[in-house]
Design a protein around this motif. Structure first.
Motif, PDB file in Angstrom:
ATOM      1  N   VAL A 255       0.855  -1.195   0.000  1.00  0.00           N
ATOM      2  CA  VAL A 255       0.000   0.000   0.000  1.00  0.00           C
ATOM      3  C   VAL A 255       0.887   1.241   0.000  1.00  0.00           C
ATOM      4  O   VAL A 255       2.010   1.229   0.505  1.00  0.00           O
ATOM      5  CB  VAL A 255      -0.946   0.039   1.223  1.00  0.00           C
ATOM      6  N   TYR A 256       0.362   2.314  -0.592  1.00  0.00           N
ATOM      7  CA  TYR A 256       1.088   3.589  -0.557  1.00  0.00           C
ATOM      8  C   TYR A 256       0.087   4.724  -0.490  1.00  0.00           C
ATOM      9  O   TYR A 256      -1.093   4.576  -0.831  1.00  0.00           O
ATOM     10  CB  TYR A 256       2.006   3.737  -1.774  1.00  0.00           C
ATOM     11  N   ILE A 280       5.184   4.124   1.563  1.00  0.00           N
ATOM     12  CA  ILE A 280       4.837   2.845   0.956  1.00  0.00           C
ATOM     13  C   ILE A 280       5.278   1.717   1.881  1.00  0.00           C
ATOM     14  O   ILE A 280       6.345   1.801   2.504  1.00  0.00           O
ATOM     15  CB  ILE A 280       5.476   2.689  -0.449  1.00  0.00           C
ATOM     16  N   TYR A 281       4.446   0.687   1.974  1.00  0.00           N
ATOM     17  CA  TYR A 281       4.733  -0.480   2.807  1.00  0.00           C
ATOM     18  C   TYR A 281       4.467  -1.738   1.989  1.00  0.00           C
ATOM     19  O   TYR A 281       3.397  -1.862   1.365  1.00  0.00           O
ATOM     20  CB  TYR A 281       3.875  -0.459   4.081  1.00  0.00           C
ATOM     21  N   VAL A 282       5.443  -2.659   1.995  1.00  0.00           N
ATOM     22  CA  VAL A 282       5.343  -3.871   1.188  1.00  0.00           C
ATOM     23  C   VAL A 282       5.639  -5.077   2.081  1.00  0.00           C
ATOM     24  O   VAL A 282       6.706  -5.143   2.711  1.00  0.00           O
ATOM     25  CB  VAL A 282       6.316  -3.842  -0.007  1.00  0.00           C
ATOM     26  N   ALA A 283       4.697  -6.000   2.144  1.00  0.00           N
ATOM     27  CA  ALA A 283       4.845  -7.188   2.978  1.00  0.00           C
ATOM     28  C   ALA A 283       5.933  -8.113   2.439  1.00  0.00           C
ATOM     29  O   ALA A 283       6.190  -8.153   1.231  1.00  0.00           O
ATOM     30  CB  ALA A 283       3.516  -7.937   3.073  1.00  0.00           C
ATOM     31  N   PRO A 470       3.049  -9.383   8.938  1.00  0.00           N
ATOM     32  CA  PRO A 470       4.165 -10.084   8.305  1.00  0.00           C
ATOM     33  C   PRO A 470       5.408  -9.199   8.251  1.00  0.00           C
ATOM     34  O   PRO A 470       5.315  -7.984   8.416  1.00  0.00           O
ATOM     35  CB  PRO A 470       3.634 -10.385   6.899  1.00  0.00           C
ATOM     36  N   PRO A 471       6.567  -9.789   8.008  1.00  0.00           N
ATOM     37  CA  PRO A 471       7.758  -8.967   7.783  1.00  0.00           C
ATOM     38  C   PRO A 471       7.458  -7.944   6.687  1.00  0.00           C
ATOM     39  O   PRO A 471       6.881  -8.287   5.652  1.00  0.00           O
ATOM     40  CB  PRO A 471       8.815  -9.973   7.325  1.00  0.00           C
ATOM     41  N   THR A 472       7.850  -6.703   6.925  1.00  0.00           N
ATOM     42  CA  THR A 472       7.437  -5.615   6.030  1.00  0.00           C
ATOM     43  C   THR A 472       8.566  -4.603   5.864  1.00  0.00           C
ATOM     44  O   THR A 472       9.258  -4.266   6.823  1.00  0.00           O
ATOM     45  CB  THR A 472       6.195  -4.898   6.594  1.00  0.00           C
ATOM     46  N   GLY A 473       8.733  -4.145   4.653  1.00  0.00           N
ATOM     47  CA  GLY A 473       9.627  -3.019   4.383  1.00  0.00           C
ATOM     48  C   GLY A 473       8.802  -1.781   4.124  1.00  0.00           C
ATOM     49  O   GLY A 473       7.801  -1.828   3.404  1.00  0.00           O
TER      50      GLY A 473
END
Length: 528
Positions: A255-256, A280-283, A470-473
């Motif tokens: 999502v962003y 922005i976040y990406v699982a 979950p692990p997320t950047g």
């Protein structure tokens, strides 16, 4: 408004307005004026020898040359300027009625007025592509003169006596300075390019609240307001991080958001209390993946907006072509401040600040994180002109970041430095709810010591983490600063349409309104 309060030009223009009305010409007509051509497109498609093209254009009068029965004026539309050739016989087809030319065009119209022109395109004897006017329509009468644009030694001056007035009178700035409008057109391209890059990767654009019960996601002083119906205090958003991570908990993979953020802090050439950030976040990703992703994103934007990866800011050329240099926070401070901060406690860092002359060594409200941040900001940041990732920040500086997998004193975080300033900030996001609570409690203790930028404990966010994330950047990019870089600007005010300004001094009743403008107005701007 009393006539004595007006400048000479304003009096003349209001008299012209009334005369137009007496002639039966509405200076502010209702209804659509159909436009089928624009200055840049008309010039680009003109072909000598082709059948004359009939066009309908509209815009501001920016200059005029009155010459008996035939005259020229320069019309500015949304895409540029084009010359208009006006003759008495063409816009006054009835010989006995020459008022539209001799009175309206020559005497009652002024620079800044909006007019509509219908006619055909041709090339003048001097080679300039122009429009031969067959019909002229008054669309809007300008009652205040635009600044005088001057040229000297090949340099154009915009006519603002006080440069600050460009920001206060942005509508005027845009009207007379085409390069300013170009900055904001390029800003839109930057946003659209970033959005298309994310969409192509399958990430979803979302909206999160601007009014929040807890100002979370960053260490910053918030603006506070009050909701009357609920009778509770609310805070203007300082960041959207905690809401976006709730969406990762809920099952979104990426999502962003382009968010308008508000921080009740200082103002300078790189800070405005209201600014735009993209987060922005990406699982299933981490900060190392995010570094590579950031390089690809910026290279993509530069090619779409600039046609390459290089841009000049002042006397510096910056190249966004990957890969970017990577330097740890500890190594950066060791190199540029001559200090190894590894293992230092708060008092030792305070002594370092005193020794470096930072002036904050006595501030007991500042914990280890802010002390280290001050050292880096004063001694290191300005040295990174080309894009550089500063990595592996101390735990005390990063309350929302996962502990470094190789060193528990550090976190998996980077900031991207460009032209001596932070452009982006990213983490391997902390998804351990117990550790997150402990970090929030550390922030609470700083707040109790007097640190007004310390984070609040957000129980709802902690509850969300307890359901499992979950692990997320994650990453945030300062969009105003990115626009500054890609348009070659060195002040944030240049890339904000309406930057925050201190209110002007109250106007005295005996002081004419135009005297407060700081604008060099034409003494004879109507051409008479």
């Amino acid at each position: 408004m009393n006539i004595p309060e007006l400048s000479e030009q304003e009096v003349i223009r209001r008299n012209s307005l009334e005369q137009l009305r007496r002639m039966g010409i509405n200076p502010y007509p209702a209804g659509e004026y159909a436009v089928d051509g624009y200055s840049d497109e008309i010039k680009a498609t003109f072909r000598d020898g082709a059948e004359p093209r009939r066009v309908s254009v509209a815009g501001r009068i920016m200059s005029r040359r009155i010459m008996g029965k035939a005259s020229f004026m320069e019309l500015q539309d949304s895409r540029g300027r084009i010359q208009i050739y006006v003759t008495r016989d063409d816009i006054c087809p009835e010989p006995e009625n020459t008022d539209m030319y001799n009175v309206v065009f020559k005497k009652l119209l002024d620079m800044g007025d909006f007019v509509g022109i219908r006619g055909f395109v041709f090339r003048t004897q001097t080679g300039e592509i122009s429009i031969h006017a067959c019909e002229l329509t008054v669309l809007s009468k300008s009652l205040r003169p635009l600044p005088v644009v001057k040229a000297k030694d090949g340099v154009t001056y915009d006519g603002f006596a006080d440069p600050e007035q460009r920001y206060r009178r942005r509508c005027v700035d845009l009207a007379v300075n085409s390069h300013v409008k170009d900055i904001f057109l390029k800003r839109t391209k930057i946003f659209n390019s970033m959005r298309s890059f994310f969409n192509a990767n399958g990430y979803v654009e979302v909206d999160t609240p601007v009014l929040q019960t807890i100002p979370g996601g960053a260490a910053a002083r918030p603006f506070i307001t009050h909701h009357n119906a609920l009778d509770i205090p609310l805070y203007l958003r300082i960041a959207d991080e905690l809401y976006l991570k709730r969406l990762i908990v809920g099952g979104f993979e990426g999502v962003y958001e382009f968010s308008r953020n508000f921080r009740n802090e200082g103002m300078d050439r790189s800070h405005n209390p209201e600014f735009t950030c993209m987060e922005i976040y990406v699982a299933y990703k981490d900060y190392k993946w995010m570094m590579t992703f950031t390089e690809k994103m910026l290279e993509h934007i530069c090619h779409e907006v600039l046609g390459g990866t290089k841009v000049r800011v002042g006397d510096r050329e910056i190249d966004f072509k990957p890969p970017y240099k990577r330097v740890s926070m500890t190594d950066s401070i060791r190199e540029h401040a001559g200090v190894d901060i590894s293992g230092m406690d708060e008092e030792a860092l305070r002594e370092v600040c005193r020794r470096l002359g930072l002036g904050i060594g006595q501030d007991k409200t500042m914990g280890k994180g802010r002390l280290i941040d001050a050292i880096f900001g004063e001694k290191c940041e300005r040295n990174y002109i080309q894009p550089t990732f500063i990595t592996d920040y101390p735990v005390e500086m990063s309350p929302l970041t996962k502990i470094h997998r190789a060193d528990p004193a550090l976190t998996e975080r980077f900031e991207l430095m460009v032209n001596g300033r932070e452009l982006a900030n990213a983490y391997s996001e902390l998804n351990d709810p117990i550790d997150q609570r402990r970090r929030f409690e550390d922030q609470l203790r700083l707040s109790e010591k007097g640190d007004d930028e310390a984070m609040y404990i957000d129980e709802d966010f902690l509850r969300a983490l307890e359901y499992g994330m979950p692990p997320t950047g994650g990453m945030g990019v300062g969009m105003d600063r990115l626009t500054m870089l890609l348009t070659g600007q060195e002040s944030i005010q240049e890339v904000l349409l309406f930057p925050q300004m201190r209110p002007e001094k109250p106007q005295r009743k005996d002081e004419p309104e135009h005297a407060a403008d700081g604008i060099d107005e034409a003494k004879n701007g109507c051409g008479r």
